[in-house]
Write a protein that holds these residues in place. Sequence first.
Motif, mmCIF file in Angstrom:
data_model
loop_
_atom_site.group_PDB
_atom_site.id
_atom_site.type_symbol
_atom_site.label_atom_id
_atom_site.label_comp_id
_atom_site.label_asym_id
_atom_site.label_seq_id
_atom_site.Cartn_x
_atom_site.Cartn_y
_atom_site.Cartn_z
ATOM 1 N N GLU A 104 0.835 -1.205 0.000
ATOM 2 C CA GLU A 104 0.000 0.000 0.000
ATOM 3 C C GLU A 104 0.865 1.249 0.000
ATOM 4 O O GLU A 104 0.561 2.230 -0.694
ATOM 5 C CB GLU A 104 -0.932 0.004 1.215
ATOM 6 C CG GLU A 104 -2.123 -0.921 1.105
ATOM 7 C CD GLU A 104 -3.110 -0.515 0.020
ATOM 8 O OE1 GLU A 104 -3.101 0.666 -0.408
ATOM 9 O OE2 GLU A 104 -3.881 -1.375 -0.418
ATOM 10 N N PHE A 108 1.346 0.807 -4.233
ATOM 11 C CA PHE A 108 0.029 1.265 -4.657
ATOM 12 C C PHE A 108 -0.156 2.764 -4.414
ATOM 13 O O PHE A 108 -0.656 3.482 -5.293
ATOM 14 C CB PHE A 108 -1.070 0.472 -3.956
ATOM 15 C CG PHE A 108 -0.994 -1.013 -4.198
ATOM 16 C CD1 PHE A 108 -0.590 -1.512 -5.421
ATOM 17 C CD2 PHE A 108 -1.319 -1.911 -3.202
ATOM 18 C CE1 PHE A 108 -0.510 -2.882 -5.653
ATOM 19 C CE2 PHE A 108 -1.248 -3.277 -3.416
ATOM 20 C CZ PHE A 108 -0.838 -3.766 -4.644
ATOM 21 N N GLU A 112 -0.588 5.703 -7.221
ATOM 22 C CA GLU A 112 -1.690 6.659 -7.245
ATOM 23 C C GLU A 112 -1.167 8.089 -7.288
ATOM 24 O O GLU A 112 -1.681 8.932 -8.053
ATOM 25 C CB GLU A 112 -2.574 6.460 -6.010
ATOM 26 C CG GLU A 112 -3.719 7.451 -5.888
ATOM 27 C CD GLU A 112 -4.734 7.348 -7.004
ATOM 28 O OE1 GLU A 112 -5.358 8.371 -7.334
ATOM 29 O OE2 GLU A 112 -4.913 6.232 -7.560
#
Length: 276
Positions: A104, A108, A112
């Motif tokens: 995360e 990720f 983003e």
Amino acid sequence: MAQKSILITGCSSGIGYAVAHGLKDAGWRVFATCRNPDDVERLTGEGLESFCLDLTDTGSITAAVAETITRTGGTLDALYSNAAIALPGAVEDLPTDGMRAVFETNLFGLHELTRQVIPVMRAQGHGRIVQCSSVLGLVPMKWRGSYVASKYALEGLTDVLRLEMADTPIKVILVEPGPVTSRLRINSIPHFERWIDWKASPRAAQYERSLLDRLYTDTGPDRFEVPPEAVTEKILAALASENPAPRYFVTKPTYIMNVLRRILTTRALDRVIQKG
């Protein structure tokens, strides 16, 4: 000439902290972000423009990008994605949710943030995206499976992005540190204690003989360790070059491992890594 701007993640300590101050001293307008509001207050007191950015929270990412372009009037010259976490432990002991937590932040959230910055750079007609990988994005090391996996993934994602952005004025760059002075070990302890039940592991004796001591004991600088300012020098080079290299290596082990992974067989490289 207008002052150039850069958004940096993970600035509370270590590499991000050094790069933020180093680029500010070099004349850049630096937006030094971190997760903890107390760190934001401290960095602001040191003269940096700082606000919160939590890579595990899409809303936080969006708000940080909006804050950045509001302050600059709609532009951003560079992004340096530095923030990362580590979860040490044998792969067989890594809960999948623990692995997800690492990805995360390390992949990720970084992805983003990158996606949200690209339209700004497209609209202005230029930009630099610099991703902080690691020597562990090039070669593996025991007990670091989640970190290695996230950095291998970052290497692949960034390589593809570089190819895809070749027809644009946006340059995509990987920085490859090795042993650099930071708080990564100390910061990994809460993640280890949350996710790894080492006492129940078939490798419990190995944890006691090796990982626990390295994790909890400050034994001083590692061999070949360099200060984080060494990374600042590479970032400045990547930002200044008209045609930046795809990768910038920082430490001797990184240079060496990059060569060895190309000339040795997998088994031979494994033997070199096992010997330390």
